[in-house]
Design a protein around this motif. Sequence first.
Motif, PDB file in Angstrom:
ATOM      1  N   VAL A 118       0.838  -1.204   0.000  1.00 29.11           N
ATOM      2  CA  VAL A 118       0.000   0.000   0.000  1.00 29.11           C
ATOM      3  C   VAL A 118       0.874   1.256   0.000  1.00 29.11           C
ATOM      4  O   VAL A 118       0.610   2.210  -0.738  1.00 29.11           O
ATOM      5  CB  VAL A 118      -0.978  -0.004   1.199  1.00 29.11           C
ATOM      6  N   VAL A 119       1.937   1.248   0.796  1.00 28.68           N
ATOM      7  CA  VAL A 119       2.850   2.394   0.820  1.00 28.68           C
ATOM      8  C   VAL A 119       3.511   2.574  -0.542  1.00 28.68           C
ATOM      9  O   VAL A 119       3.644   3.697  -1.041  1.00 28.68           O
ATOM     10  CB  VAL A 119       3.905   2.230   1.943  1.00 28.68           C
ATOM     11  N   SER A 120       3.901   1.487  -1.164  1.00 32.57           N
ATOM     12  CA  SER A 120       4.514   1.559  -2.500  1.00 32.57           C
ATOM     13  C   SER A 120       3.548   2.160  -3.515  1.00 32.57           C
ATOM     14  O   SER A 120       3.945   2.977  -4.354  1.00 32.57           O
ATOM     15  CB  SER A 120       4.948   0.176  -2.974  1.00 32.57           C
ATOM     16  N   LEU A 121       2.299   1.759  -3.460  1.00 29.70           N
ATOM     17  CA  LEU A 121       1.305   2.301  -4.378  1.00 29.70           C
ATOM     18  C   LEU A 121       1.113   3.803  -4.172  1.00 29.70           C
ATOM     19  O   LEU A 121       1.087   4.578  -5.134  1.00 29.70           O
ATOM     20  CB  LEU A 121      -0.042   1.584  -4.208  1.00 29.70           C
ATOM     21  N   ARG A 122       0.996   4.216  -2.935  1.00 29.47           N
ATOM     22  CA  ARG A 122       0.716   5.624  -2.652  1.00 29.47           C
ATOM     23  C   ARG A 122       1.925   6.516  -2.909  1.00 29.47           C
ATOM     24  O   ARG A 122       1.827   7.537  -3.585  1.00 29.47           O
ATOM     25  CB  ARG A 122       0.219   5.781  -1.224  1.00 29.47           C
ATOM     26  N   VAL A 123       3.074   6.127  -2.368  1.00 33.43           N
ATOM     27  CA  VAL A 123       4.269   6.958  -2.513  1.00 33.43           C
ATOM     28  C   VAL A 123       4.756   6.941  -3.962  1.00 33.43           C
ATOM     29  O   VAL A 123       5.149   7.972  -4.511  1.00 33.43           O
ATOM     30  CB  VAL A 123       5.372   6.500  -1.537  1.00 33.43           C
ATOM     31  N   GLY A 124       4.723   5.777  -4.609  1.00 33.25           N
ATOM     32  CA  GLY A 124       5.146   5.688  -5.997  1.00 33.25           C
ATOM     33  C   GLY A 124       4.289   6.546  -6.903  1.00 33.25           C
ATOM     34  O   GLY A 124       4.790   7.222  -7.809  1.00 33.25           O
ATOM     35  N   ALA A 125       2.978   6.563  -6.674  1.00 31.66           N
ATOM     36  CA  ALA A 125       2.081   7.391  -7.479  1.00 31.66           C
ATOM     37  C   ALA A 125       2.374   8.871  -7.263  1.00 31.66           C
ATOM     38  O   ALA A 125       2.391   9.656  -8.218  1.00 31.66           O
ATOM     39  CB  ALA A 125       0.621   7.084  -7.129  1.00 31.66           C
TER      40      ALA A 125
END
Length: 182
Positions: A118-125
Amino acid sequence: MTDPDATSPDATDPGPPPRAPRSALRMFCSTVLGLEAFVVFFAAVAAYGLRSAPTPAILAVGAGAAVLCLVAAGSLRSRAGYVLGSAIQVALLVAGLLMADLRAHLLTVAVVFGVVWVVSLRVGARIDRERAERHVAELAHWRAAGGVDGTADGDADAERGTPADTGSAGDPGRTSATEPGR
């Protein structure tokens, strides 16, 4: 005497256009899924050592899940890869609930990987949005400095596949420069 500026390249030549940035979202998510493939494989080895299920079932589920993680990592160029990655996170959580011998360990791993996903999805976006905005500004600066790409302004970005034209049809989190604050 020779003029030193005559042999050097033109000082006003802006050079090639700036390259489109790589996707941080894709990089983060593929890293999570790649590491998860190893963890799933080693969890299968632990389940085999504890004899928590028949050996063929452990091998099939463990190897299949590890390969599925790698397939999802490889398919992150489309939205289907992100959906598959999210489904893998849910499946890992369910597997943790079903394996009595490894329940505490697998649930811990599932929760950690779920949070990292979830962190990867949010921060990456967010990083991709910021990079796209910067790339659009760099292209404008390059064009103002005299950069000529040989095509109409909108066509140049479309041919290079820059974030200015990917919009929401590309990677999740990649937005066009004209799409406000998504």
